[in-house]
Design a protein around this motif. Sequence first.
Motif, short mmCIF file in Angstrom:
data_model
loop_
_atom_site.label_atom_id
_atom_site.label_comp_id
_atom_site.label_asym_id
_atom_site.label_seq_id
_atom_site.Cartn_x
_atom_site.Cartn_y
_atom_site.Cartn_z
N ARG A 23 0.84 -1.20 0.00
CA ARG A 23 0.00 0.00 0.00
C ARG A 23 0.88 1.26 0.00
O ARG A 23 0.61 2.21 -0.73
CB ARG A 23 -0.92 0.01 1.22
CG ARG A 23 -1.74 1.29 1.35
CD ARG A 23 -2.53 1.34 2.63
NE ARG A 23 -3.72 0.50 2.57
CZ ARG A 23 -4.61 0.42 3.56
NH1 ARG A 23 -4.44 1.10 4.68
NH2 ARG A 23 -5.67 -0.36 3.43
N GLY A 24 1.92 1.24 0.80
CA GLY A 24 2.85 2.37 0.83
C GLY A 24 3.52 2.58 -0.51
O GLY A 24 3.71 3.72 -0.96
N ASP A 25 3.89 1.49 -1.18
CA ASP A 25 4.48 1.59 -2.51
C ASP A 25 3.51 2.26 -3.49
O ASP A 25 3.90 3.12 -4.29
CB ASP A 25 4.85 0.20 -3.04
CG ASP A 25 6.10 -0.37 -2.38
OD1 ASP A 25 6.79 0.36 -1.65
OD2 ASP A 25 6.37 -1.57 -2.60
N SER A 26 2.26 1.86 -3.43
CA SER A 26 1.25 2.42 -4.33
C SER A 26 1.05 3.91 -4.07
O SER A 26 0.91 4.71 -5.01
CB SER A 26 -0.08 1.68 -4.17
OG SER A 26 0.05 0.32 -4.55
N GLN A 27 1.04 4.29 -2.80
CA GLN A 27 0.87 5.70 -2.45
C GLN A 27 2.06 6.52 -2.95
O GLN A 27 1.90 7.65 -3.42
CB GLN A 27 0.70 5.84 -0.95
CG GLN A 27 -0.62 5.28 -0.44
CD GLN A 27 -0.70 5.24 1.08
OE1 GLN A 27 0.32 5.32 1.78
NE2 GLN A 27 -1.90 5.10 1.61
N MET A 28 3.26 5.96 -2.82
CA MET A 28 4.45 6.64 -3.32
C MET A 28 4.37 6.85 -4.82
O MET A 28 4.61 7.95 -5.34
CB MET A 28 5.71 5.84 -2.99
CG MET A 28 6.98 6.39 -3.62
SD MET A 28 8.29 5.17 -3.72
CE MET A 28 7.61 4.03 -4.95
N ALA A 29 4.01 5.79 -5.55
CA ALA A 29 3.92 5.89 -7.02
C ALA A 29 2.88 6.91 -7.43
O ALA A 29 3.08 7.68 -8.39
CB ALA A 29 3.59 4.52 -7.60
N ALA A 30 1.76 6.96 -6.71
CA ALA A 30 0.71 7.94 -7.03
C ALA A 30 1.21 9.35 -6.79
O ALA A 30 0.92 10.27 -7.58
CB ALA A 30 -0.53 7.66 -6.18
#
Length: 231
Positions: free
Chosen positions: A58-65
């Motif tokens: 989830r943190g990875d996805s938030q970073m990419a966004a």
Amino acid sequence: MNDQTDTLLDAALLHVPFDGWSDEALKAAASDAGIDLATARALFPRGGVDLALAYHRRGDSQMAARLASEDLSHLRFRDRIALAVRARIEATEDRELVRRGTTLFALPPYAPDGARAIWGTVDLIWTTLGDTSTDYNWYTKRATLAGVYSTTVLYWLGDDSPEAQATWNFLDRRIDGVMQFERVKGAVEKNPALRAALAGPRAILSCIKAPVRTPKTDLPGYVSQPPRQQG
């Protein structure tokens, strides 16, 4: 993630600071969310470990966004990397969640899961920033950034400076160190004598290729056959 997975993860975050990333946290989350335990176990078969990995993704996805929403065109590449690492760390809601995860993935049975999670993070950073390398540089870039990211997270966990400024200063120093190494490597590439001396190792390294991203394989990479010598 599906809705139930998100719901369970959100509910678990309230218990992880007390119970760690554990089966107890999963049970409590299922109870709070009104989801039967059998369904919870089906979604997170290894209990707390799978919860921790879901939180990391989830943190990875938030970073990419966040990176996708930023205008990075005016930034030097080293500053883009610094921003990506900072964005990934700032995606964390509570340091205790990361501290508990660090403790979990330090255990021998789960160390490979932790290493894969970090590798996934740095691979996403490089991919998001437009890395197109297909040779051994694909590995060296990610291995180097994994070291920068991991040490910065550990520093951040113990940082009590205002707005974690000491952490961002530490991150800048680490990236500067990496860039100095890249400059040395570039100087070697431009030196005819050193290029000749390293011709053998370079020929071997040229056989190392980045992973082929297809559904048919999840291997970390492959080594091609070296070209045959003419003569």
